[in-house]
Design an enzyme around this catalytic site. Structure first.
Site, mmCIF file in Angstrom:
data_model
loop_
_atom_site.group_PDB
_atom_site.id
_atom_site.type_symbol
_atom_site.label_atom_id
_atom_site.label_comp_id
_atom_site.label_asym_id
_atom_site.label_seq_id
_atom_site.Cartn_x
_atom_site.Cartn_y
_atom_site.Cartn_z
ATOM 1 N N PRO A 2 0.868 -1.104 -0.153
ATOM 2 C CA PRO A 2 0.062 0.149 -0.124
ATOM 3 C C PRO A 2 0.930 1.288 -0.072
ATOM 4 C CG PRO A 2 -0.759 -1.619 1.587
ATOM 5 C CD PRO A 2 0.455 -2.078 0.858
ATOM 6 N N GLU A 3 0.380 2.250 -0.770
ATOM 7 C CA GLU A 3 1.065 3.793 -1.003
ATOM 8 C C GLU A 3 0.671 4.201 0.615
ATOM 9 O OE1 GLU A 3 2.750 4.682 -3.848
ATOM 10 O OE2 GLU A 3 2.877 2.543 -4.477
ATOM 11 N N LYS A 51 3.798 4.727 5.925
ATOM 12 C CA LYS A 51 2.820 3.517 5.834
ATOM 13 C C LYS A 51 2.830 2.765 7.199
ATOM 14 C CE LYS A 51 4.826 2.776 1.167
ATOM 15 N NZ LYS A 51 5.471 1.929 0.313
ATOM 16 N N ASN A 164 5.685 1.736 -5.172
ATOM 17 C CA ASN A 164 5.696 1.678 -6.616
ATOM 18 C C ASN A 164 4.965 2.567 -7.495
ATOM 19 O OD1 ASN A 164 7.872 -0.453 -6.168
ATOM 20 N ND2 ASN A 164 6.256 -2.143 -6.000
ATOM 21 N N ARG A 249 11.883 -4.371 -6.876
ATOM 22 C CA ARG A 249 10.637 -3.641 -6.820
ATOM 23 C C ARG A 249 9.962 -3.378 -8.288
ATOM 24 N NH1 ARG A 249 9.742 -1.252 -2.005
ATOM 25 N NH2 ARG A 249 7.532 -0.977 -2.521
#
Length: 284
Positions: A2-3, A51, A164, A249
């Site tokens: 999650p961002e 996060k 990402n 990533r």
């Protein structure tokens, strides 16, 4: 993973549901906390930091959780069926009106409020937090001059929150190839400001929309669009694995809008015929 804006939205929803209420029962399903009972403590606040999620209870106690790759918190009414398998549950907080259930949480720990710094003190400024300082972020980026910009943008010690999606979208919007060394980025401050602007635009939804176009399939410029045509130039969007913090990533880019300068340090691929670094599609 999650961002930061997704976690920010989760904190707001959990705070609205639980804030000010007393915990009537808790179930922390990690060995070190199996016997802990939070019953009787009031939920004073729920906040995000990058996060990370911090549930602050009366008695100066904090429950610290982190989603890592695929964790999540759900809210249910008492008696409502949970939308997830029981074996994935790591934490449950019950109030009279709500049940908060944490699935697949990689971090579940209790801290004294005064010790929160031990869990989140390493983080850089958060675009959605009161500590946001673009000057500090820009300086931290410049200190990593030989590293790829796509890698450093994921370092939570530099900037807390982006993952990402924002890494890929910010590189596209600034016309920067993800493997460009930080020292060679044309306008580093613009990239820093873009991260903050995009995350703030999505802080009520956590949807990471970057194009301004809400139509399905058109909400992002490059992320998740490998093998499809660029909305701007028509080139085929590429997908590759790039060094990141915690392992390789995924990253996405447009070879037309983000021309590569020099040779990439890692293999790259697309959802069309796979090409390695140095192939003609990446060396424009």
């Amino acid at each position: 993973m999650p961002e930061g804006d997704t976690v920010f939205v989760a904190a707001a929803r959990l705070r609205d549901a639980l804030g000010g209420d007393a915990i009537v029962r808790s179930d922390l399903r990690v060995p070190s906390l199996a016997t802990v009972d939070l019953a009787g403590r009031n939920v004073e606040d729920v906040v995000s930091r990058g996060k990370h999620l911090l549930f602050r209870f009366s008695g100066e106690l904090t429950l610290h959780t982190h989603y890592k790759m695929d964790g999540t918190w759900h809210l249910y009414r008492p008696g409502e069926r949970w939308r997830g398998p029981d074996f994935e549950v790591r934490a449950v907080l019950y109030t009279d009106g709500w049940v908060a259930v944490g699935f697949r949480l990689a971090v579940v720990e209790l801290l004294a409020r005064a010790d929160e710094h031990d869990a989140i003190g390493h983080l850089g400024p958060d675009p959605l937090g009161d500590d946001w300082d673009p000057d500090v972020v820009e300086s931290a980026l410049r200190a990593r001059g030989t590293e790829a910009i796509g890698t450093v943008l994921l370092d939570q010690r530099v900037i807390a929150g982006p993952g990402n999606v924002y890494k890929s979208e910010v590189c596209f919007l600034s016309g920067t190839h993800p493997w460009t060394p930080v020292a060679e980025v044309a306008d580093l401050r613009r990239m820093v400001d873009l991260v903050a602007r995009l995350m703030r635009a999505n802080r009520t939804t956590g949807n990471q929309m970057t194009t301004g176009d809400r139509r399905p399939g058109r909400q992002r410029w490059v992320y998740g669009r490998a093998g499809k045509r660029c909305f701007r130039c028509g080139e085929t969007i590429r997908r590759g694995e790039q060094d990141g913090y915690g392992g390789e990533r995924v990253t996405f880019w447009c070879p037309g809008c983000q021309p590569q300068i020099g040779r990439a340090d890692a293999s790259m691929s697309s959802e069309e015929p796979i090409e390695k670094a140095g192939a003609n599609a990446q060396n424009r």
